[in-house]
Design a protein around this motif. Sequence first.
Motif, PDB file in Angstrom:
ATOM      1  N   TYR A 192       0.854  -1.193   0.000  1.00 59.21           N
ATOM      2  CA  TYR A 192       0.000   0.000   0.000  1.00 59.21           C
ATOM      3  C   TYR A 192       0.887   1.239   0.000  1.00 59.21           C
ATOM      4  O   TYR A 192       1.594   1.499   0.985  1.00 59.21           O
ATOM      5  CB  TYR A 192      -0.860   0.041   1.254  1.00 59.21           C
ATOM      6  CG  TYR A 192      -2.024  -0.911   1.269  1.00 59.21           C
ATOM      7  CD1 TYR A 192      -2.935  -0.956   0.215  1.00 59.21           C
ATOM      8  CD2 TYR A 192      -2.246  -1.744   2.362  1.00 59.21           C
ATOM      9  CE1 TYR A 192      -4.023  -1.820   0.255  1.00 59.21           C
ATOM     10  CE2 TYR A 192      -3.332  -2.598   2.408  1.00 59.21           C
ATOM     11  CZ  TYR A 192      -4.218  -2.631   1.350  1.00 59.21           C
ATOM     12  OH  TYR A 192      -5.290  -3.463   1.393  1.00 59.21           O
ATOM     13  N   THR A 194      -0.024   4.236   0.213  1.00 67.05           N
ATOM     14  CA  THR A 194      -0.571   5.344   1.005  1.00 67.05           C
ATOM     15  C   THR A 194      -0.745   4.963   2.472  1.00 67.05           C
ATOM     16  O   THR A 194      -1.310   5.726   3.248  1.00 67.05           O
ATOM     17  CB  THR A 194      -1.938   5.781   0.438  1.00 67.05           C
ATOM     18  OG1 THR A 194      -2.772   4.623   0.367  1.00 67.05           O
ATOM     19  CG2 THR A 194      -1.807   6.391  -0.939  1.00 67.05           C
ATOM     20  N   GLU A 195      -0.283   3.774   2.852  1.00 73.82           N
ATOM     21  CA  GLU A 195      -0.471   3.327   4.235  1.00 73.82           C
ATOM     22  C   GLU A 195       0.850   3.298   5.000  1.00 73.82           C
ATOM     23  O   GLU A 195       1.907   3.120   4.407  1.00 73.82           O
ATOM     24  CB  GLU A 195      -1.094   1.919   4.265  1.00 73.82           C
ATOM     25  CG  GLU A 195      -2.478   1.850   3.674  1.00 73.82           C
ATOM     26  CD  GLU A 195      -3.495   2.707   4.417  1.00 73.82           C
ATOM     27  OE1 GLU A 195      -3.412   2.800   5.656  1.00 73.82           O
ATOM     28  OE2 GLU A 195      -4.353   3.316   3.749  1.00 73.82           O
ATOM     29  N   GLU A 199      -1.062  -4.292   6.703  1.00 74.34           N
ATOM     30  CA  GLU A 199      -2.428  -4.772   6.934  1.00 74.34           C
ATOM     31  C   GLU A 199      -2.350  -6.276   7.149  1.00 74.34           C
ATOM     32  O   GLU A 199      -2.092  -7.032   6.203  1.00 74.34           O
ATOM     33  CB  GLU A 199      -3.306  -4.463   5.716  1.00 74.34           C
ATOM     34  CG  GLU A 199      -4.726  -4.958   5.875  1.00 74.34           C
ATOM     35  CD  GLU A 199      -5.538  -4.738   4.605  1.00 74.34           C
ATOM     36  OE1 GLU A 199      -6.167  -3.676   4.476  1.00 74.34           O
ATOM     37  OE2 GLU A 199      -5.508  -5.628   3.724  1.00 74.34           O
ATOM     38  N   GLY A 235       2.915  -2.190   4.206  1.00 74.87           N
ATOM     39  CA  GLY A 235       2.929  -0.727   4.169  1.00 74.87           C
ATOM     40  C   GLY A 235       4.323  -0.254   4.559  1.00 74.87           C
ATOM     41  O   GLY A 235       5.267  -1.058   4.675  1.00 74.87           O
ATOM     42  N   ASN A 265       1.664   0.288  -9.837  1.00 73.66           N
ATOM     43  CA  ASN A 265       2.245  -0.532  -8.754  1.00 73.66           C
ATOM     44  C   ASN A 265       3.495  -1.291  -9.190  1.00 73.66           C
ATOM     45  O   ASN A 265       3.720  -2.417  -8.773  1.00 73.66           O
ATOM     46  CB  ASN A 265       1.196  -1.527  -8.241  1.00 73.66           C
ATOM     47  CG  ASN A 265       0.048  -0.818  -7.571  1.00 73.66           C
ATOM     48  OD1 ASN A 265       0.262   0.008  -6.685  1.00 73.66           O
ATOM     49  ND2 ASN A 265      -1.166  -1.084  -8.024  1.00 73.66           N
TER      50      ASN A 265
END
Length: 274
Positions: A192, A194-195, A199, A235, A265
């Motif tokens: 991710y 933006t994280e 997760e 992340g 990506n």
Amino acid sequence: MTNSARKFLKYPLYPPPQPLLEKLMIKLHFGGIIKCYICGKIAKAYIKDWNLRETCICSNCKSTNRQRQVAYVLCKVLEEEKKVSFKSLEDIITINNFAIYNTEAGGPLHNTLVKSRKYTFSEFFNHNYSSGTKVKGVLHQDLTKLSFKEQSFDLVISGDVFEHIPDPYKAHKEVYRVLKSGGRHIFTVPFYQTEYFDEVRAQMSKRWKNILIKPPLFHQDPIREEGVLVYTIFGLEMLIKLAQIGFKTHFYKLYLPLHGIIGPNAIVFEAIKS
Ligand SMILES: [Zn+2]
């Protein structure tokens, strides 16, 4: 936030609008003529669907965009280190005394690297086997308990493997142990941009039972028809945890349409054992 500050923003990496070229490629199911970093050939690239990471297939070696990303970073970092030109993975296999470990036993990267002299490859079959045993002629390795000696390899490669390991950082510690000093682990994982935190989608109990934290997500797998469960989507936290293990990690975000490396990506990590 004002627009003027936004243009200086470096993290989170909010995706830019999809380039017109990519929209056109998806519509035409054609990624153009590419110079492939795996087979070294000029080839056509075919696009199946919108997930550009897993498509843009080389008409010659059948490599995907994601697999070529690994080959590109590998060629470029070794070029810099060895002061020799590596135009594709085919050139990498000519390096003398270069011990490579690939965590996969199939696919275009493997099909090329298998010609290399000091090449080791494995698959994970299931928990009933111990690392180092052969299953159907293929070496079985649990990445969290590798059977290799310390400082065995110059290079470890993994392509979208670590998200399927219940304890991915235990596996990174093992990779660190088996790498030589200055050796590198070049890998891709779902990440991710933006994280800040990983997760964690699932965990595994001591009795090998999956405990779901989020709805199950499966990826295609060459040896398991039902697919393989995703435990973690990573992340920024991953880079910190790799540093705690002792790695210096480079984060590459690529865009090389002439080599069939496209999409938002195209991310490759290079974790160097310092
Ligand atoms: Zn190719």
